[in-house]
Structure formats: C-alpha cells, structure tokens
Design a protein around this motif. Sequence first.
Motif, PDB file in Angstrom:
ATOM      1  N   PHE A  91      37.865  10.306  58.165  1.00 52.82           N
ATOM      2  CA  PHE A  91      39.283  10.317  57.800  1.00 52.82           C
ATOM      3  C   PHE A  91      39.617   9.138  56.886  1.00 52.82           C
ATOM      4  O   PHE A  91      40.348   9.287  55.903  1.00 52.82           O
ATOM      5  N   HIS A  92      39.100   7.974  57.217  1.00 48.58           N
ATOM      6  CA  HIS A  92      39.332   6.792  56.395  1.00 48.58           C
ATOM      7  C   HIS A  92      38.692   6.956  55.024  1.00 48.58           C
ATOM      8  O   HIS A  92      39.281   6.571  53.995  1.00 48.58           O
ATOM      9  N   LEU A  93      37.510   7.523  54.992  1.00 53.57           N
ATOM     10  CA  LEU A  93      36.813   7.787  53.732  1.00 53.57           C
ATOM     11  C   LEU A  93      37.636   8.698  52.833  1.00 53.57           C
ATOM     12  O   LEU A  93      37.889   8.380  51.662  1.00 53.57           O
ATOM     13  N   LEU A  94      38.057   9.836  53.372  1.00 52.63           N
ATOM     14  CA  LEU A  94      38.767  10.808  52.548  1.00 52.63           C
ATOM     15  C   LEU A  94      40.136  10.279  52.117  1.00 52.63           C
ATOM     16  O   LEU A  94      40.546  10.474  50.959  1.00 52.63           O
ATOM     17  N   LYS A  95      40.834   9.602  53.021  1.00 52.52           N
ATOM     18  CA  LYS A  95      42.145   9.048  52.657  1.00 52.52           C
ATOM     19  C   LYS A  95      42.011   8.053  51.503  1.00 52.52           C
ATOM     20  O   LYS A  95      42.821   8.062  50.562  1.00 52.52           O
ATOM     21  N   THR A  96      41.003   7.199  51.561  1.00 58.54           N
ATOM     22  CA  THR A  96      40.829   6.201  50.508  1.00 58.54           C
ATOM     23  C   THR A  96      40.462   6.868  49.186  1.00 58.54           C
ATOM     24  O   THR A  96      40.931   6.448  48.117  1.00 58.54           O
ATOM     25  N   ILE A  97      39.649   7.901  49.248  1.00 59.84           N
ATOM     26  CA  ILE A  97      39.325   8.649  48.026  1.00 59.84           C
ATOM     27  C   ILE A  97      40.587   9.244  47.410  1.00 59.84           C
ATOM     28  O   ILE A  97      40.791   9.181  46.191  1.00 59.84           O
ATOM     29  N   TYR A  98      41.451   9.795  48.257  1.00 63.22           N
ATOM     30  CA  TYR A  98      42.730  10.304  47.759  1.00 63.22           C
ATOM     31  C   TYR A  98      43.591   9.162  47.217  1.00 63.22           C
ATOM     32  O   TYR A  98      44.203   9.280  46.149  1.00 63.22           O
ATOM     33  N   ASP A  99      43.679   8.058  47.959  1.00 68.69           N
ATOM     34  CA  ASP A  99      44.506   6.937  47.549  1.00 68.69           C
ATOM     35  C   ASP A  99      44.078   6.396  46.181  1.00 68.69           C
ATOM     36  O   ASP A  99      44.927   5.963  45.381  1.00 68.69           O
ATOM     37  N   TRP A 100      42.773   6.419  45.926  1.00 68.07           N
ATOM     38  CA  TRP A 100      42.243   5.903  44.658  1.00 68.07           C
ATOM     39  C   TRP A 100      42.177   6.997  43.580  1.00 68.07           C
ATOM     40  O   TRP A 100      41.699   6.742  42.483  1.00 68.07           O
ATOM     41  N   ASP A 101      42.643   8.192  43.925  1.00 70.51           N
ATOM     42  CA  ASP A 101      42.680   9.318  42.976  1.00 70.51           C
ATOM     43  C   ASP A 101      41.289   9.634  42.417  1.00 70.51           C
ATOM     44  O   ASP A 101      41.096   9.789  41.210  1.00 70.51           O
ATOM     45  N   LEU A 102      40.329   9.777  43.334  1.00 74.13           N
ATOM     46  CA  LEU A 102      38.939   9.969  42.922  1.00 74.13           C
ATOM     47  C   LEU A 102      38.358  11.324  43.306  1.00 74.13           C
ATOM     48  O   LEU A 102      37.247  11.651  42.876  1.00 74.13           O
ATOM     49  N   LEU A 103      39.058  12.118  44.114  1.00 67.79           N
ATOM     50  CA  LEU A 103      38.452  13.338  44.650  1.00 67.79           C
ATOM     51  C   LEU A 103      37.983  14.277  43.539  1.00 67.79           C
ATOM     52  O   LEU A 103      36.812  14.690  43.515  1.00 67.79           O
ATOM     53  N   GLU A 104      38.875  14.630  42.648  1.00 71.51           N
ATOM     54  CA  GLU A 104      38.511  15.563  41.584  1.00 71.51           C
ATOM     55  C   GLU A 104      37.485  14.957  40.639  1.00 71.51           C
ATOM     56  O   GLU A 104      36.601  15.679  40.129  1.00 71.51           O
ATOM     57  N   ARG A 105      37.563  13.665  40.413  1.00 68.98           N
ATOM     58  CA  ARG A 105      36.596  13.017  39.526  1.00 68.98           C
ATOM     59  C   ARG A 105      35.192  13.050  40.115  1.00 68.98           C
ATOM     60  O   ARG A 105      34.217  13.298  39.406  1.00 68.98           O
ATOM     61  N   ILE A 106      35.089  12.767  41.420  1.00 63.19           N
ATOM     62  CA  ILE A 106      33.772  12.842  42.066  1.00 63.19           C
ATOM     63  C   ILE A 106      33.262  14.272  42.045  1.00 63.19           C
ATOM     64  O   ILE A 106      32.087  14.537  41.714  1.00 63.19           O
ATOM     65  N   ARG A 107      34.129  15.222  42.378  1.00 62.53           N
ATOM     66  CA  ARG A 107      33.724  16.634  42.384  1.00 62.53           C
ATOM     67  C   ARG A 107      33.223  17.067  41.006  1.00 62.53           C
ATOM     68  O   ARG A 107      32.142  17.655  40.883  1.00 62.53           O
ATOM     69  N   ASP A 108      33.982  16.762  39.976  1.00 61.11           N
ATOM     70  CA  ASP A 108      33.592  17.164  38.619  1.00 61.11           C
ATOM     71  C   ASP A 108      32.275  16.515  38.210  1.00 61.11           C
ATOM     72  O   ASP A 108      31.421  17.154  37.583  1.00 61.11           O
ATOM     73  N   LYS A 109      32.128  15.249  38.561  1.00 58.85           N
ATOM     74  CA  LYS A 109      30.908  14.523  38.202  1.00 58.85           C
ATOM     75  C   LYS A 109      29.680  15.136  38.868  1.00 58.85           C
ATOM     76  O   LYS A 109      28.642  15.334  38.225  1.00 58.85           O
ATOM     77  N   VAL A 110      29.801  15.445  40.146  1.00 59.02           N
ATOM     78  CA  VAL A 110      28.666  16.012  40.875  1.00 59.02           C
ATOM     79  C   VAL A 110      28.393  17.446  40.416  1.00 59.02           C
ATOM     80  O   VAL A 110      27.236  17.853  40.261  1.00 59.02           O
ATOM     81  N   GLN A 111      29.423  18.209  40.168  1.00 61.38           N
ATOM     82  CA  GLN A 111      29.231  19.579  39.689  1.00 61.38           C
ATOM     83  C   GLN A 111      28.590  19.619  38.316  1.00 61.38           C
ATOM     84  O   GLN A 111      27.963  20.618  37.954  1.00 61.38           O
ATOM     85  N   SER A 112      28.705  18.531  37.573  1.00 65.12           N
ATOM     86  CA  SER A 112      28.081  18.478  36.254  1.00 65.12           C
ATOM     87  C   SER A 112      26.595  18.137  36.331  1.00 65.12           C
ATOM     88  O   SER A 112      25.906  18.149  35.309  1.00 65.12           O
ATOM     89  N   GLY A 113      26.101  17.817  37.552  1.00 65.05           N
ATOM     90  CA  GLY A 113      24.676  17.571  37.734  1.00 65.05           C
ATOM     91  C   GLY A 113      24.302  16.181  38.183  1.00 65.05           C
ATOM     92  O   GLY A 113      23.126  15.916  38.472  1.00 65.05           O
ATOM     93  N   THR A 114      25.251  15.261  38.259  1.00 60.43           N
ATOM     94  CA  THR A 114      24.958  13.902  38.708  1.00 60.43           C
ATOM     95  C   THR A 114      24.488  13.916  40.159  1.00 60.43           C
ATOM     96  O   THR A 114      25.161  14.489  41.015  1.00 60.43           O
ATOM     97  N   PRO A 115      23.333  13.318  40.474  1.00 61.05           N
ATOM     98  CA  PRO A 115      22.839  13.319  41.859  1.00 61.05           C
ATOM     99  C   PRO A 115      23.817  12.657  42.818  1.00 61.05           C
ATOM    100  O   PRO A 115      24.371  11.590  42.518  1.00 61.05           O
ATOM    101  N   TYR A 116      24.001  13.292  43.963  1.00 64.10           N
ATOM    102  CA  TYR A 116      24.890  12.807  45.012  1.00 64.10           C
ATOM    103  C   TYR A 116      24.107  12.765  46.313  1.00 64.10           C
ATOM    104  O   TYR A 116      23.383  13.712  46.653  1.00 64.10           O
ATOM    105  N   ALA A 117      24.251  11.671  47.045  1.00 61.85           N
ATOM    106  CA  ALA A 117      23.674  11.587  48.388  1.00 61.85           C
ATOM    107  C   ALA A 117      24.735  11.075  49.342  1.00 61.85           C
ATOM    108  O   ALA A 117      25.525  10.190  48.996  1.00 61.85           O
ATOM    109  N   GLY A 118      24.763  11.644  50.535  1.00 59.76           N
ATOM    110  CA  GLY A 118      25.680  11.189  51.561  1.00 59.76           C
ATOM    111  C   GLY A 118      24.993  11.194  52.900  1.00 59.76           C
ATOM    112  O   GLY A 118      24.012  11.926  53.103  1.00 59.76           O
ATOM    113  N   TRP A 119      25.469  10.356  53.777  1.00 58.40           N
ATOM    114  CA  TRP A 119      24.992  10.415  55.165  1.00 58.40           C
ATOM    115  C   TRP A 119      26.197  10.316  56.082  1.00 58.40           C
ATOM    116  O   TRP A 119      27.156   9.617  55.794  1.00 58.40           O
ATOM    117  N   SER A 120      26.165  11.101  57.162  1.00 60.38           N
ATOM    118  CA  SER A 120      27.253  11.139  58.143  1.00 60.38           C
ATOM    119  C   SER A 120      28.564  11.498  57.452  1.00 60.38           C
ATOM    120  O   SER A 120      28.706  12.586  56.912  1.00 60.38           O
TER     121      SER A 120
END
Length: 232
Positions: free
Chosen positions: A90-119
């Motif tokens: 919840f804290h992760l997603l809220k901060t991503i929204y607060d920093w206006d990064l959700l769509e930017r991260i999505r677009d970047k990863v959909q364009s082929g940029t490697p993404y890794a996440g844990w938990s």
Amino acid sequence: MNLLLLSSSRAGDSGYLEHARTTLAEHFGEREVLFIPFAGVTIDWDAYLERVREALDPVGIRVSGIHKAIDAKKAVEEADAIAVGGGNTFHLLKTIYDWDLLERIRDKVQSGTPYAGWSAGSNISAPTICTTNDMPIVQPPSFAALNLLPFQINPHYTDVMPANFHGETRAQRLEEYLTANPNQQVIALPEGTGLLRRGNKLERVGEAELLRFVAKKPVQKLSEKDLSFLLQ
C-alpha cells in the motif's frame, strides 16, 4: 515485456537476494538498475538502497536510487532497467501515485525495459494490489497497479496453519477475493519461486510448484516450466 517477479527477497536461510543473484544478473545483463524503495517503511530509503547494492554487487549489478534523482520522472524515462523492492504494498503504490510515476513505469516496462520485483514489487505488476498480504497502513488513490500481467499475484504464499490459530488461511482469503471477483484468477508464489516473462512467454522460476486459484474450481498445482498459457 521483460519481467522477473520474485516471491521474496530470501529463500530459506539465504542472505538478502542471494538466492536470486544469478537470475537477476541474467535478467539485467550489464544495465544499470534504477531501484524504487518506496515499499520501505521502517527502513530508511538510503539504507534500503545500500542493502540492495551490497546484495547485487557480487554479480556486478550497478544500482541507483530513484529517490536520489533530481527528476524522478526523467529517471524512469531514461532508466536502462527497473527494480522494485519489497515492504508494504500500500505504501509502495501510494508513493508511486504521489510521485505521478505509475503510467511512466508501465509505459517504460511495456516498451521492453527489464523490470524485476520482489514481494511488494511483484504485487504491483498485477492489475491491482487486492491480493497482497499487507496491512493497508496508508490509502492509495486506487488499488489499480501496473497491469503488466492478466492475473493477480500472491507472493509469500503458504498454507501452514500454526497451532491454536483461528483466523483465515491464505487459501481462504484468496477464495474470498475470487468470490467477490469471480472473473479473476490468482497465481500464488511460495517462497523461493517467481515468474519470468519474455514477451508472450511465461516461465516458472524456482523449484517449488506454484498454485493457481480460480473461482469455484479446485486449486491447480503448476509444476511445469512453461506457463505461457496463463497469458492467454
């Protein structure tokens, strides 16, 4: 898309990210990784960045922190690779929204940029964070997440029932979710496992079986390596 989604930062008694170092090195190659530490709540983000750097230094992965960038949006747009650590979803997603990064991260990863996440970093790759195990310590504007997969994820999955515990099991909680959202499905990731996506190919990572939860159907054990059918 190039996704590596791990259940956890540790497996068994291994050190931090130790069990996944080789896989992460293969996934990122020689790219510098932009690390997003927003799931960290009780750990300082600088300390979190150093923990990840120390864990990945033995395999030659260079890591920078988004929170140190002068322009976080530009940092995402120019990133060679992105990693998102665990903590509170919840804290992760809220901060991503607060920093206006959700769509930017999505677009970047959909364009082929490697993404890794844990938990928590894996949780946000799903359409929503509704199947996280975390306490909602803050309220994001929406539960909608990166939507990089057509199904929900449940990291840290376990069916262990402690003695004298009278709450719901994880399976029961996922059944509740699917009763309320019968058109969805959930892929549960036990510790030490994960998912690797390369375009339209999806593979199981780790030795243990994954579990597939679908409304009003028996739980399906996924022991095969190729799970590409889940993307259809």
